[in-house]
Design a protein around this motif. Structure first.
Motif, PDB file in Angstrom:
ATOM      1  N   PRO A   1       0.823  -1.221   0.000  1.00  0.00           N
ATOM      2  CA  PRO A   1       0.000   0.000   0.000  1.00  0.00           C
ATOM      3  C   PRO A   1       0.855   1.269   0.000  1.00  0.00           C
ATOM      4  N   GLY A   2       0.348   2.301  -0.657  1.00  0.00           N
ATOM      5  CA  GLY A   2       1.033   3.592  -0.729  1.00  0.00           C
ATOM      6  C   GLY A   2       2.070   3.686  -1.829  1.00  0.00           C
ATOM      7  N   VAL A   3       2.023   2.728  -2.777  1.00  0.00           N
ATOM      8  CA  VAL A   3       3.041   2.709  -3.831  1.00  0.00           C
ATOM      9  C   VAL A   3       2.973   3.966  -4.701  1.00  0.00           C
ATOM     10  N   GLN A   4       1.771   4.457  -4.970  1.00  0.00           N
ATOM     11  CA  GLN A   4       1.631   5.634  -5.837  1.00  0.00           C
ATOM     12  C   GLN A   4       2.358   6.846  -5.254  1.00  0.00           C
ATOM     13  N   GLN A   5       2.195   7.059  -3.960  1.00  0.00           N
ATOM     14  CA  GLN A   5       2.849   8.204  -3.321  1.00  0.00           C
ATOM     15  C   GLN A   5       4.370   8.042  -3.321  1.00  0.00           C
ATOM     16  N   ARG A   6       4.834   6.811  -3.091  1.00  0.00           N
ATOM     17  CA  ARG A   6       6.275   6.580  -3.068  1.00  0.00           C
ATOM     18  C   ARG A   6       6.893   6.763  -4.451  1.00  0.00           C
ATOM     19  N   VAL A   7       6.214   6.298  -5.482  1.00  0.00           N
ATOM     20  CA  VAL A   7       6.707   6.484  -6.846  1.00  0.00           C
ATOM     21  C   VAL A   7       6.765   7.969  -7.192  1.00  0.00           C
ATOM     22  N   ASP A   8       5.725   8.696  -6.832  1.00  0.00           N
ATOM     23  CA  ASP A   8       5.704  10.137  -7.114  1.00  0.00           C
ATOM     24  C   ASP A   8       6.846  10.855  -6.394  1.00  0.00           C
ATOM     25  N   ARG A   9       7.081  10.495  -5.134  1.00  0.00           N
ATOM     26  CA  ARG A   9       8.172  11.131  -4.393  1.00  0.00           C
ATOM     27  C   ARG A   9       9.524  10.787  -4.999  1.00  0.00           C
ATOM     28  N   SER A  10       9.692   9.548  -5.433  1.00  0.00           N
ATOM     29  CA  SER A  10      10.961   9.148  -6.052  1.00  0.00           C
ATOM     30  C   SER A  10      11.224   9.960  -7.315  1.00  0.00           C
ATOM     31  N   MET A  11      10.203  10.141  -8.127  1.00  0.00           N
ATOM     32  CA  MET A  11      10.384  10.918  -9.352  1.00  0.00           C
ATOM     33  C   MET A  11      10.598  12.394  -9.039  1.00  0.00           C
ATOM     34  N   ASP A  12       9.931  12.897  -7.998  1.00  0.00           N
ATOM     35  CA  ASP A  12      10.144  14.302  -7.608  1.00  0.00           C
ATOM     36  C   ASP A  12      11.597  14.532  -7.171  1.00  0.00           C
ATOM     37  N   VAL A  13      12.143  13.582  -6.421  1.00  0.00           N
ATOM     38  CA  VAL A  13      13.542  13.702  -5.999  1.00  0.00           C
ATOM     39  C   VAL A  13      14.467  13.686  -7.205  1.00  0.00           C
TER      40      VAL A  13
ATOM     41  N   SER B   1      18.096  30.555 -17.524  1.00  0.00           N
ATOM     42  CA  SER B   1      17.147  30.197 -16.467  1.00  0.00           C
ATOM     43  C   SER B   1      15.799  29.797 -17.062  1.00  0.00           C
ATOM     44  N   ALA B   2      15.367  30.549 -18.078  1.00  0.00           N
ATOM     45  CA  ALA B   2      14.103  30.204 -18.735  1.00  0.00           C
ATOM     46  C   ALA B   2      14.209  28.856 -19.449  1.00  0.00           C
ATOM     47  N   ASP B   3      15.340  28.590 -20.105  1.00  0.00           N
ATOM     48  CA  ASP B   3      15.532  27.299 -20.769  1.00  0.00           C
ATOM     49  C   ASP B   3      15.532  26.154 -19.761  1.00  0.00           C
ATOM     50  N   ALA B   4      16.193  26.366 -18.623  1.00  0.00           N
ATOM     51  CA  ALA B   4      16.227  25.332 -17.581  1.00  0.00           C
ATOM     52  C   ALA B   4      14.824  25.066 -17.037  1.00  0.00           C
ATOM     53  N   ASP B   5      14.044  26.117 -16.838  1.00  0.00           N
ATOM     54  CA  ASP B   5      12.674  25.946 -16.352  1.00  0.00           C
ATOM     55  C   ASP B   5      11.834  25.155 -17.350  1.00  0.00           C
ATOM     56  N   ARG B   6      12.033  25.401 -18.637  1.00  0.00           N
ATOM     57  CA  ARG B   6      11.271  24.660 -19.648  1.00  0.00           C
ATOM     58  C   ARG B   6      11.645  23.174 -19.638  1.00  0.00           C
ATOM     59  N   LEU B   7      12.925  22.888 -19.464  1.00  0.00           N
ATOM     60  CA  LEU B   7      13.352  21.487 -19.397  1.00  0.00           C
ATOM     61  C   LEU B   7      12.784  20.800 -18.160  1.00  0.00           C
ATOM     62  N   VAL B   8      12.822  21.482 -17.032  1.00  0.00           N
ATOM     63  CA  VAL B   8      12.244  20.903 -15.814  1.00  0.00           C
ATOM     64  C   VAL B   8      10.749  20.666 -16.001  1.00  0.00           C
ATOM     65  N   ALA B   9      10.069  21.580 -16.692  1.00  0.00           N
ATOM     66  CA  ALA B   9       8.642  21.393 -16.966  1.00  0.00           C
ATOM     67  C   ALA B   9       8.413  20.150 -17.831  1.00  0.00           C
ATOM     68  N   ILE B  10       9.322  19.883 -18.770  1.00  0.00           N
ATOM     69  CA  ILE B  10       9.215  18.666 -19.586  1.00  0.00           C
ATOM     70  C   ILE B  10       9.323  17.422 -18.702  1.00  0.00           C
ATOM     71  N   TYR B  11      10.294  17.426 -17.783  1.00  0.00           N
ATOM     72  CA  TYR B  11      10.469  16.276 -16.893  1.00  0.00           C
ATOM     73  C   TYR B  11       9.265  16.111 -15.967  1.00  0.00           C
ATOM     74  N   GLU B  12       8.739  17.210 -15.466  1.00  0.00           N
ATOM     75  CA  GLU B  12       7.576  17.132 -14.592  1.00  0.00           C
ATOM     76  C   GLU B  12       6.353  16.639 -15.360  1.00  0.00           C
ATOM     77  N   GLY B  13       6.216  17.087 -16.617  1.00  0.00           N
ATOM     78  CA  GLY B  13       5.109  16.601 -17.433  1.00  0.00           C
ATOM     79  C   GLY B  13       5.207  15.112 -17.682  1.00  0.00           C
ATOM     80  N   PHE B  14       6.419  14.628 -17.969  1.00  0.00           N
ATOM     81  CA  PHE B  14       6.597  13.190 -18.162  1.00  0.00           C
ATOM     82  C   PHE B  14       6.271  12.432 -16.882  1.00  0.00           C
ATOM     83  N   ALA B  15       6.732  12.945 -15.734  1.00  0.00           N
ATOM     84  CA  ALA B  15       6.452  12.280 -14.457  1.00  0.00           C
ATOM     85  C   ALA B  15       4.952  12.198 -14.210  1.00  0.00           C
ATOM     86  N   ASP B  16       4.217  13.250 -14.536  1.00  0.00           N
ATOM     87  CA  ASP B  16       2.762  13.229 -14.362  1.00  0.00           C
ATOM     88  C   ASP B  16       2.126  12.186 -15.273  1.00  0.00           C
ATOM     89  N   GLU B  17       2.589  12.114 -16.526  1.00  0.00           N
ATOM     90  CA  GLU B  17       2.032  11.123 -17.449  1.00  0.00           C
ATOM     91  C   GLU B  17       2.336   9.701 -16.977  1.00  0.00           C
TER      92      GLU B  17
END
Length: 230
Positions: free
Chosen positions: A110-122, A204-220
Motif C-alpha cells: 500500500p502507498g506505492v503511488q505516493q512513493r513512486v511520485d516522491r521518487s520521481m520528484d527527488v 534560467s528560462a531554458d532550464a525551467d522549460r526542461l524541468v517542466a518537460i520532466y515534470e510533465g513526463f512524471a505526471d504522465e
C-alpha cells in the motif's frame, strides 16, 4: 601653449593595452578580475547551451520510445543500468520504486503511488540542480561587476587627481590618460555584467522549460501507474 598641450595629448597612446599598462596596480587587478569574469560567463553560457540542446533532443527521443507501445518493463531493463538522459533517470527512479513495492505474490505494498511520485520528484530536483549549476555565477557577475568596475574607476580618478596636485598641471595631456584608464574599468564592468544578466535570464528560462518537460513526463507516467493500480 594650447597647441603644445594638444600635440602631447595626440601623441599619447590610448589603446586598451596601453591604458591597462599605465593603470595603477589596484586598477589592473580590477580589470583582470572583470576580464576573467567575462570570459568565464561566456564559457558557462556555451556549455549550458550545448547541454540544454542535448537534453531537449534526448528528452524527445525517450518520449518517443516511451509512447512507442514497448512494454514498460522492457524499456526499464534497457535503460536501468545506464540511463543516459534526465527523462530516463526520472523513469528509472519511478520504475525502481514500483518494482520494490511488488510482493512475491504479485500484490503491491500500500502507498506505492505516493512513493513512486516522491521518487520521481527527488530525481527531478536533482536534474534541476544539474541544469542550473553555474547560473549563480552569472547572476552574481551581473549584480556585482558594475560596482567592481566603479571601484576601479573611483580609484583611478583619485590617483589622477593626486598626480595633478603633485604636478600642478591641469592640462589635457596630464588629465586625459588617468581619466581614460579609470573609465576603462567601468567599461570592463559593464562588458561583464550586461551579457551575464542577459544570459542568466535566457538560460534560467531554458532550464525551467526542461524541468517542466520532466515534470510533465512524471505526471504522465504517474497516470499510467494509477491506471494499473485501479
Amino acid at each position: 601653449m594650447e597647441t603644445e598641450t594638444l600635440s602631447m595629448a595626440q601623441e599619447m597612446d590610448f589603446s586598451l593595452l596601453a591604458l591597462f599598462l599605465r593603470a595603477s596596480l589596484i586598477v589592473k587587478i580590477v580589470m583582470v578580475i572583470l576580464f576573467a569574469a567575462s570570459i568565464w560567463v561566456w564559457a558557462i553560457a556555451f556549455q549550458k547551451f550545448a547541454t540544454y540542446r542535448l537534453s531537449r533532443r534526448r528528452a524527445a527521443q525517450f518520449d518517443a520510445a516511451f509512447w512507442s507501445g514497448q512494454p514498460l518493463d522492457e524499456l526499464f531493463e534497457a535503460v536501468a543500468e545506464r540511463p543516459g538522459s534526465a527523462s530516463e533517470r526520472v523513469f528509472v527512479a519511478g520504475m525502481t520504486e514500483w518494482q520494490r513495492s511488488l510482493r512475491d505474490d504479485g500484490a503491491l505494498i500500500p502507498g506505492v503511488q505516493q512513493r513512486v511520485d516522491r521518487s520521481m520528484d527527488v530525481a527531478i530536483t536533482r536534474e534541476a540542480e544539474r541544469l542550473t549549476g553555474g547560473l549563480n555565477f552569472l547572476a552574481t557577475t551581473g549584480a556585482t561587476a558594475p560596482f567592481i568596475g566603479l571601484f576601479g574607476t573611483v580609484w583611478g580618478i583619485m590617483r589622477s587627481f593626486q598626480e595633478i596636485a603633485m604636478s600642478g598641471n591641469t592640462s589635457l595631456a596630464v588629465v586625459a590618460p588617468g581619466i581614460a584608464e579609470a573609465l576603462l574599468a567601468t567599461g570592463l564592468g559593464l562588458l561583464a555584467a550586461i551579457p551575464a544578466v542577459i544570459l542568466y535570464n535566457k538560460l534560467s528560462a531554458d532550464a525551467d522549460r526542461l524541468v517542466a518537460i520532466y515534470e510533465g513526463f512524471a505526471d504522465e507516467f504517474s497516470t499510467l501507474l494509477s491506471r494499473q493500480l485501479d
